[in-house]
Design an enzyme around this catalytic site. Structure first.
Site, PDB file in Angstrom:
ATOM      1  N   SER A   1     -10.996  -1.089  -1.006  1.00 17.68           N
ATOM      2  CA  SER A   1      -9.732  -1.033  -0.265  1.00 17.68           C
ATOM      3  C   SER A   1      -9.949  -1.340   1.209  1.00 17.68           C
ATOM      4  CB  SER A   1      -9.102   0.364  -0.377  1.00 17.68           C
ATOM      5  OG  SER A   1      -8.422   0.532  -1.589  1.00 17.68           O
TER       6      SER A   1
ATOM      7  N   HIS B   1      -4.152   6.037   3.528  1.00 22.78           N
ATOM      8  CA  HIS B   1      -4.699   4.827   2.914  1.00 22.78           C
ATOM      9  C   HIS B   1      -4.007   3.572   3.447  1.00 22.78           C
ATOM     10  CE1 HIS B   1      -5.716   1.863  -0.249  1.00 22.78           C
ATOM     11  NE2 HIS B   1      -6.758   2.628  -0.506  1.00 22.78           N
TER      12      HIS B   1
ATOM     13  N   ASP C   1       0.840  -1.195   0.000  1.00 24.07           N
ATOM     14  CA  ASP C   1       0.000   0.000   0.000  1.00 24.07           C
ATOM     15  C   ASP C   1       0.878   1.250   0.000  1.00 24.07           C
ATOM     16  OD1 ASP C   1      -2.316   1.821   0.667  1.00 24.07           O
ATOM     17  OD2 ASP C   1      -3.315  -0.104   0.925  1.00 24.07           O
TER      18      ASP C   1
END
Length: 776
Positions: free
Chosen positions: A564, A221, A146
C-alpha cells in the site's frame, strides 16, 4: 400418521423459499458504452434489465445500488442467485460478479531522496518553479482510491498553489465532519461510496464503525497513501518519539488530489484488522474518477485471491480508465513470499511490489552473557536497567494451543510470571502491536519481537507500548539457546535512533506478493518495486499510531508498511512523468519506469531477496524504480487500448467494446507489446514480437544494439539485433527467438522458472527488460 408427517414439510416450504430468495449484491457488466445515450438514459436502460427479472417496478428501483455511466457500462444491484443467473445468460452481458466483503483488502520522507528526487519546494507563500520539466506534478490530478483523507494535515495544504485546473469536473461531497471548506486547491475533489458496504453490514452505525459517513479518513491508511503520492513538503515531520525526523513530501507535491473513499472500517473490530472495500463501491469510484478528469488513479487495494479479469472490479475499471489515457497503479499485495500470490495482474495496470529504504531505526539488545546485537525499534519507551528474560511459551496460561504459546496473543501470558520482565514473543498469529499490548497487560517491561523464517530479515517498525527490540530469525535462535542454558537470563533493550545510508539497500521485502501471474502466466508480474517498508507519511487525527482502540496517542505522521505504501510512490512518479510527457500513453509511462529501473543495490550488487540471494523478477519485476531516469528512457514499448482488447481475446476477456471483435486467429498473450517477457511451459522455439518507439530526449538519430543474458536452459536472440532511428516517434519492430538449449536441458528442472534479461543500448540509454521462462 400421514397428516402428522406432513407438518414438518409445511414448515419447511417457506424456509426453502426464503433460502432460494436470499439476496446478494451483484455487478452486471456490459463492457464499454456505445456513446449514444445520455446519463439518465443509461440508468433507465440498466433499470430495464432489473425490470425483466424483478416482480415489480418498485422492486427493480429499490434493488439498484449504482448505475455506472461515465465509461464503465454496468450496474450493481441486489439480486437473488436465480435473478443473477438469468441476467448472466443474456448475450450482451459480459460477466455477472458476486460481491463479498472479503474479496478485496487494503495492502497495508526519506523514500523520495533515496530514489533521487530532490525537494525544491520553498516554505514561503510562493512556490518556486523547479528546475526540471516535471514542475513537481503541477497540473496533474491524482485520484486516490482508499479510506479517505484527513484534510487538516499540513501535507494537504494549498498554500501558494494556483487555481484548480479547468479540466476538473469533480465535486466536493460533504458529509459527517467534512464540508466544502475541506476541499481546497490541493484537495480539489472528494467523494465517498457506501451503498455496497451498507447492503452487507446494514445502515451505517457511527459507534460500531468508528468511521465517518463522508470522505474523512478514520484510520490513516488513505491519508498515508495520498500524502506519499502528492503530499506537500512539510518540514520537521516525524513519527512519535521523533523517529524519521525531516521533511515529509510526496513524489509530486504540486499535483492535485482527488479523494475517492470506498474502504470502510469493519464494524466492531479493531482498525488494525484492516478495512472493507466492496467491489461495487470501488467500481463506482473508478467510474466517477474517469468522468471527473483525473490523470492518474492510485489503488493500494487488491484481491485476497487471484481472480479472472472478468470477475475483478479493479481490472475492469482500470481498463476503462486506460482508454481515456488515465494511468492506473496498484499494489501487488502483502501475501509474499509464497509464489503466485500477487494481486492486480492485468497488463493495463502498473503492479507495484515493495522493497526497502536505506533508512533504519537502530536500537540495541544486550543479553546477560554479553551477546549484543543491533535491532530495529521506534519505541519511545526506555529501560533503566537489565531485567529478567523469559520466553512467551514458558509463561503462557494453561489451555493455549501449543502452536500459539509463543505468540503473545491477548490474555495468553501469566502476569505473575511476566511482571517486571522482558518477554520474547514470536511473529505469526496476531498483530505485532497487539503482542506488545499483551506484554504490557501482564506487567512486562520489554519485548523482543522475533521474526519467523517466513518474515526473513525485514523488520517493520511499530510504536509499541513497552521497550521493544525486533530481531531476525538467526538472533531468535541465539536468544532461545541463551534462555535454555542460563539459569537466570537477563536482557536490556536500548532505545532506537534514526540511521541513514544503511546498507545494503534496497532489499526485497518478504511480505511483498510474488509472481508468477496465475491469471495469465504470459504476463510477467509485478512490474516494478518501490519503497514500502517503514514509510513516514500523513496520518489521521481520528486514529492512533497503533490503530488500537485502547491507544489514546495521536500522531500527525506515522510509519507504516506494505505494498500500500510502495504503490503511491509509483503513482507520484507517474504524475511527474505525465507533467513532462503529457501525450505519453499509460503503456509508454509503464515502459519508461520498467526499463530504467535499478537491478542493483547501493553496493553495486544485485538486489537481494529475504533469502540473501539475488531477487528474481517474480519478486521485483524490472527492478527498483528510478523516476529521474524514467523521464528519458530512450525507447518505449507502447500499447493502445485496442491492443489490450486484442490481448483479452487470448484469455477469454472479450466483447468489452462494441467496436472491436476478436480476429479468427488470436495472437498468443506473450505477444502483447510489454516491457518484459514471460513464457510458461516452453517446448519449442517461440518467436516473441515487440515494437519500440524512439522517445530519446533530443537524440533523434540513434542506434541501439541488442544484448541478453539468457535464462538457464534457453537461448535468446533478436532479429534484427541492431535498431537505427532517425527521428523522434519512429517505431521499429523486432523479433526475439527463444529456443531450448538441448545441451542444458538436464540442468533445468521442468516447470521451474529461470530468469534472464535483454536490453537495447545506445551511447546514452540502457532499455532493459526481464525474462521468465519455464520448460514444459
Amino acid at each position: 400418521m400421514k397428516l402428522t408427517s406432513l407438518v414438518p414439510l409445511l414448515f419447511l416450504v417457506p424456509l426453502l423459499a426464503s433460502c432460494s430468495e436470499q439476496k446478494q449484491v451483484y455487478i452486471v457488466y456490459f463492457g464499454e458504452h456505445k456513446g449514444d445515450k445520455a446519463l439518465h438514459e443509461i440508468e433507465e436502460h440498466h433499470q430495464s434489465y432489473l425490470h425483466s427479472v424483478k416482480e415489480s417496478e418498485e422492486g427493480a428501483k429499490s434493488s439498484l445500488l449504482y448505475s455506472y455511466k461515465h465509461s464503465i457500462n454496468g450496474f450493481a444491484a441486489e439480486l437473488t442467485p436465480d435473478e443473477a443467473s438469468k441476467l448472466e445468460k443474456l448475450e450482451e452481458v459480459i460477466s455477472v460478479i458476486e460481491s463479498h466483503p472479503r474479496k478485496y483488502e487494503t495492502h497495508t520522507t526519506r523514500s523520495w531522496e533515496f530514489v533521487g528526487l530532490e525537494e525544491e519546494e520553498t516554505d514561503g507563500d510562493e512556490v518556486q518553479r523547479p528546475k526540471n520539466d516535471a514542475k513537481h506534478g503541477d497540473g496533474i490530478i491524482v485520484g486516490v482510491l482508499d479510506s479517505g483523507v484527513w484534510p487538516e494535515s499540513k501535507s494537504f495544504s494549498d498554500k501558494g498553489m494556483g487555481p484548480v485546473p479547468e479540466s476538473w469536473k469533480g465535486i466536493c461531497q460533504t458529509g459527517i465532519a467534512f464540508n466544502s471548506s475541506h476541499c481546497n486547491r490541493k484537495i480539489i475533489g472528494a467523494r465517498y461510496y457506501v451503498k455496497g458496504y451498507e447492503k452487507y453490514y446494514g445502515a451505517f452505525n457511527v459507534t460500531a464503525n468508528r468511521d465517518f459517513l463522508s470522505p474523512r479518513d478514520p484510520d490513516g491508511h488513505g491519508s498515508h497513501t495520498a500524502s506519499t503520492a502528492v503530499g506537500r513538503r512539510v518540514k520537521g515531520a516525524s513519527a512519535l518519539g521523533g523517529f524519521a525526523m525531516g521533511s515529509a513530501s510526496g513524489g509530486a507535491p504540486l499535483a492535485r488530489l482527488a479523494v475517492y473513499k470506498a474502504c470502510w472500517a469493519k464494524p466492531n473490530q479493531e482498525k488494525v484488522d484492516g478495512n472493507v472495500c466492496l467491489q461495487e463501491d470501488m467500481l463506482a469510484a473508478i467510474d466517477d474518477a474517469i468522468g471527473d478528469g483525473v490523470h492518474v488513479i492510485s489503488v493500494s487495494i487488491g484481491t485476497t485471491d487471484p481472480l479472472p479479469y472478468s470477475q475483478d472490479g479493479i481490472a475492469i475499471g482500470a481498463l476503462h480508465a486506460v482508454k481515456r489515457n488515465i494511468v492506473v497503479a496498484a499494489s501487488a499485495g502483502n501475501s509474499g513470499p509464497k509464489p503466485g500470490t500477487l494481486s492486480n495482474p492485468a497488463p493495463w495496470i502498473i503492479t507495484v511490489g515493495a522493497s526497502t529504504l536505506d533508512r533504519a531505526f537502530v536500537g540495541g539488545l544486550v543479553l546477560g552473557n554479553g551477546y549484543t546485537v543491533k535491532t530495529e525499534s521506534i519505541t519511545a519507551f526506555k529501560m533503566d536497567k537489565f531485567a529478567p528474560l523469559v520466553y512467551a511459551a514458558n509463561v503462557a496460561v494453561p489451555g493455549i494451543a501449543l502452536n500459539n504459546t509463543s505468540q503473545c496473543l491477548p490474555n495468553s501470558l501469566k502476569p505473575e510470571l511476566v511482571n517486571g520482565k522482558v518477554v520474547l514473543c514470536l511473529r505469526g498469529a496476531g498483530s505485532r502491536i497487539g503482542k506488545g499490548m499483551e506484554v504490557k497487560r501482564a506487567g512486562g517491561v520489554g519485548m523482543i519481537l522475533g521474526n519467523s523464517l517466513a518474515n526473513g530479515n525485514e523488520i517493520p517498525s511499530d510504536s509499541h507500548f513497552v521497550a521493544t527490540a525486533a530481531v531476525t530469525p538467526t538472533v531468535v535462535e541465539k536468544i532461545l539457546d541463551y534462555i535454555k542454558i542460563d539459569k537466570n537470563p537477563i536482557a536490556f533493550i536500548k532505545p532506537g535512533t534514526t540511521v541513514y545510508k544503511n546498507q545494503p539497500a534496497p532489499l526485497m521485502t518478504g511480505f511483498s506478493s510474488r509472481g508468477p501471474n496465475v491469471v495469465d502466466p504470459n504476463i510477467l508480474k509485478p512490474d516494478i518495486t518501490a519503497p514500502g517498508l517503514n514509510i513516514l507519511a500523513a496520518w489521521s487525527g481520528a486514529d492512533s499510531p497503533s490503530k488500537l482502540w485502547v491507544d489514546q496517542r495521536v500522531a500527525d505522521y506515522n510509519i507504516y508498511t506494505g505494498t500500500s505504501m510502495s504503490c503511491p510512490h509509483v503513482s507520484g512518479a507517474i504524475a511527474l512523468l505525465k507533467a513532462i510527457h503529457p501525450k505519453w500513453s499509460s503503456a509508454a509511462i509503464r515502459s519508461a519506469l520498467m526499463t530504467t529501473a535499478w537491478m542493483t543495490n547501493d553496493e553495486k550488487k544485485p538486489i537481494q531477496d529475504i533469502s540473501g540471494l539475488p531477487a528474481n523478477p517474480f519478486a521485483l519485476g524490472s527492478g527498483h524504480f528510478r523516476p529521474t531516469k524514467a523521464a528519458d528512457p530512450g525507447l518505449v514499448y507502447d500499447a493502445s487500448y485496442r491492443a489490450y482488447l486484442l490481448y483479452g481475446c487470448s484469455v477469454g476477456f472479450t466483447n468489452i467494446d462494441p467496436t472491436f471483435k476478436c480476429p479468427s486467429k488470436i495472437p498468443p498473450g506473450y505477444n502483447l507489446n510489454y516491457p518484459s517477457i514471460s513464457i510458461p511451459n516452453l517446448n519449442r522455439t517461440v518467436t516473441v514480437k515487440r515494437t519500440v518507439t524512439n522517445v530519446g530526449n533530443g537524440n533523434s538519430t540513434s542506434t541501439y544494439i541488442f544484448s541478453a543474458r539468457s535464462p538457464l536452459g534457453v537461448s535468446v536472440k533478436a532479429k534484427p539485433s541492431v535498431l537505427s532511428f532517425n527521428r523522434i516517434g519512429q517505431k521499429k519492430r523486432f523479433k526475439i527467438m527463444v529456443t531450448i538449449r538441448k545441451d542444458k536441458m538436464n540442468v533445468t528442472e521442468k516447470g521451474q522458472y529461470q530468469f534472464g534479461w535483454f536490453s537495447w543500448t545506445d551511447k546514452y540509454h540502457v532499455v532493459r527488460s526481464p525474462i521468465a521462462i519455464s520448460l514444459a
